[in-house]
Write an enzyme that holds these catalytic residues in place. Structure first.
Site, PDB file in Angstrom:
ATOM      1  N   GLY A 193      27.010  25.180  28.311  1.00 27.55           N
ATOM      2  CA  GLY A 193      27.262  26.016  27.148  1.00 27.55           C
ATOM      3  C   GLY A 193      27.936  27.310  27.538  1.00 27.55           C
ATOM      4  N   ASP A 216      31.024  22.650  28.216  1.00 34.30           N
ATOM      5  CA  ASP A 216      30.890  22.999  26.807  1.00 34.30           C
ATOM      6  C   ASP A 216      31.703  21.989  25.994  1.00 34.30           C
ATOM      7  OD1 ASP A 216      30.206  24.413  24.449  1.00 34.30           O
ATOM      8  OD2 ASP A 216      30.246  26.304  25.563  1.00 34.30           O
ATOM      9  N   ASP A 236      29.235  17.048  26.262  1.00 30.19           N
ATOM     10  CA  ASP A 236      28.108  17.291  25.373  1.00 30.19           C
ATOM     11  C   ASP A 236      26.823  17.305  26.188  1.00 30.19           C
ATOM     12  OD1 ASP A 236      26.073  17.231  23.486  1.00 30.19           O
ATOM     13  OD2 ASP A 236      27.117  15.853  22.151  1.00 30.19           O
ATOM     14  N   MET A 237      26.127  18.437  26.189  1.00 24.65           N
ATOM     15  CA  MET A 237      24.911  18.563  26.996  1.00 24.65           C
ATOM     16  C   MET A 237      23.811  17.621  26.544  1.00 24.65           C
ATOM     17  SD  MET A 237      23.620  22.280  25.606  1.00 24.65           S
ATOM     18  CE  MET A 237      23.462  22.589  23.831  1.00 24.65           C
ATOM     19  N   LYS A 250      22.514  29.967  29.646  1.00 23.52           N
ATOM     20  CA  LYS A 250      22.480  31.338  29.127  1.00 23.52           C
ATOM     21  C   LYS A 250      22.448  31.329  27.601  1.00 23.52           C
ATOM     22  CE  LYS A 250      25.299  35.479  28.552  1.00 23.52           C
ATOM     23  NZ  LYS A 250      25.533  35.296  27.111  1.00 23.52           N
ATOM     24  N   HIS A 254      17.612  28.944  22.769  1.00 21.42           N
ATOM     25  CA  HIS A 254      17.098  29.547  21.530  1.00 21.42           C
ATOM     26  C   HIS A 254      17.871  29.079  20.294  1.00 21.42           C
ATOM     27  CE1 HIS A 254      19.785  33.442  21.195  1.00 21.42           C
ATOM     28  NE2 HIS A 254      20.502  32.369  21.452  1.00 21.42           N
TER      29      HIS A 254
END
Length: 350
Positions: A193, A216, A236-237, A250, A254
């Site tokens: 990301g 990313d 795509d993670m 990072k 969240h």
């Protein structure tokens, strides 16, 4: 409550001050858009109101109101009014973070946070509590999510990317100067990301022996330039994370609920070697009410948590909540290191 009592007067004043909190946000945004900090900086010395008025691109008729904006911003500590003078202003550490050409600045972050799209979502908060929508943002925007707008509106995506890139530069300064030991012994690192790649690029430049990569979405990294020591990967993670000694996350987790965070962390675990071979995941995120001990930082953390709820339907996490998803993802242990007052580094081991 007796209206003549100190208790009533203090309560009444506090409620009014909270109701007017938006004026600080709007005035700060106005200062950025007018370029007030840049004008004073380019002047090379404290700047009088008349010089500032002549420099800024404002309607001459509105110039009579500029002193009111400056009085407000000086009272807030954004600028300072020179002692012994009247209407002569200079920069403060706060306004230096608003300079357009400063390497470390928070301009885009200010503009992003007070974007009309976000303000509309906050105005829908009470309605959201009563309906079935996932987020207040969707309530305000006819079912469209925050990420829908990021994809559909290039302006929004550019502003978001600029804000995250500027923040990455600030974070990288702290990492390189204070937390070098995080990177000792590593031969490869994937910044998941990582957006425009500022953080990974700084790490690659500071530690030439580490092969760094940015993962990313393809549309996010389409125009990011790779270097000899920095690889750019469109992917795509949730599908796959390239193998590396360490994975860096990072301000990624969240953005997602617990279930999705566990999926991401499990993919991270697959990508790294065993703990004995140096494998680890480095999370940079907020640990709510962790080792923070000043009221301003706590307030900021709680504001961030509310922002996550309104925009994405997610949350900032306490250490207990972090421990739960780390354990569910199959990791053995973790350590938390305070970073920038409101955020921390969490080193997670397989």
């Amino acid at each position: 409550m007796d209206v003549q009592s100190d208790e009533f007067r203090k309560a009444h004043t506090y409620i009014w001050s909270q109701a007017f909190t938006f004026t600080g946000c709007a005035s700060l945004k106005c200062a950025v858009e007018l370029g007030i900090a840049d004008a004073i900086h380019n002047h090379g010395k404290p700047m009088s109101l008349s010089d500032l008025t002549n420099t800024l691109e404002i309607n001459p008729y509105k110039a009579q109101h500029l002193h009111r904006l400056m009085r407000f911003l000086a009272n807030a500590g954004i600028f300072s009014e020179e002692a012994g003078t009247e209407n002569v202003y200079s920069l403060t550490p706060l306004s230096r973070l608003l300079l357009k050409n400063a390497r470390l600045n928070s301009r885009a972050f200010v503009l992003m946070m007070f974007d009309p799209l976000q303000m509309k979502a906050w105005n829908a908060l009470s309605e959201w509590f009563k309906n079935d929508d996932q987020t207040a943002f969707e309530t305000a925007h006819n079912g469209k999510s925050y990420w829908d707008f990021a994809v559909e509106e290039p302006r929004r995506l550019e502003l978001f990317s600029e804000a995250m890139a500027a923040d990455s530069l600030i974070v990288s300064e702290v990492l390189i100067n204070k937390y070098k030991f995080f990177f000792e012994g590593l031969t490869s690192l994937v910044d998941v990301g990582g957006g425009t790649g500022e953080l990974a690029r700084t790490i690659a430049e500071s530690f030439p022996t580490i092969k760094c990569s940015v993962l990313d979405l393809p549309e996010v990294v389409a125009n990011v330039e790779k270097t000899e020591n920095l690889e750019i990967i469109g992917g795509d993670m949730f599908e796959n994370i390239p193998a590396a000694n360490a994975i860096f996350l990072k301000m990624v987790l969240h953005d997602w609920n617990n279930e999705n965070c566990v999926k991401i962390l499990k993919n991270c675990k697959k990508a790294i070697p065993e703990k004995e071979k140096g494998g680890k995941v480095i999370i940079l995120d907020t640990v709510v009410l962790g080792e923070v001990d000043d009221s301003e930082s706590v307030k900021t953390q709680l504001c961030m948590d509310m922002d996550m709820m309104v925009l994405l339907g997610t949350n900032e996490r306490s250490e207990k909540e972090w421990a739960a998803i780390i354990q569910e993802a199959g990791f053995s242990s973790y350590k938390i290191f305070p970073l920038l007052d409101i955020r921390s580094l969490i080193e997670v081991y397989p």
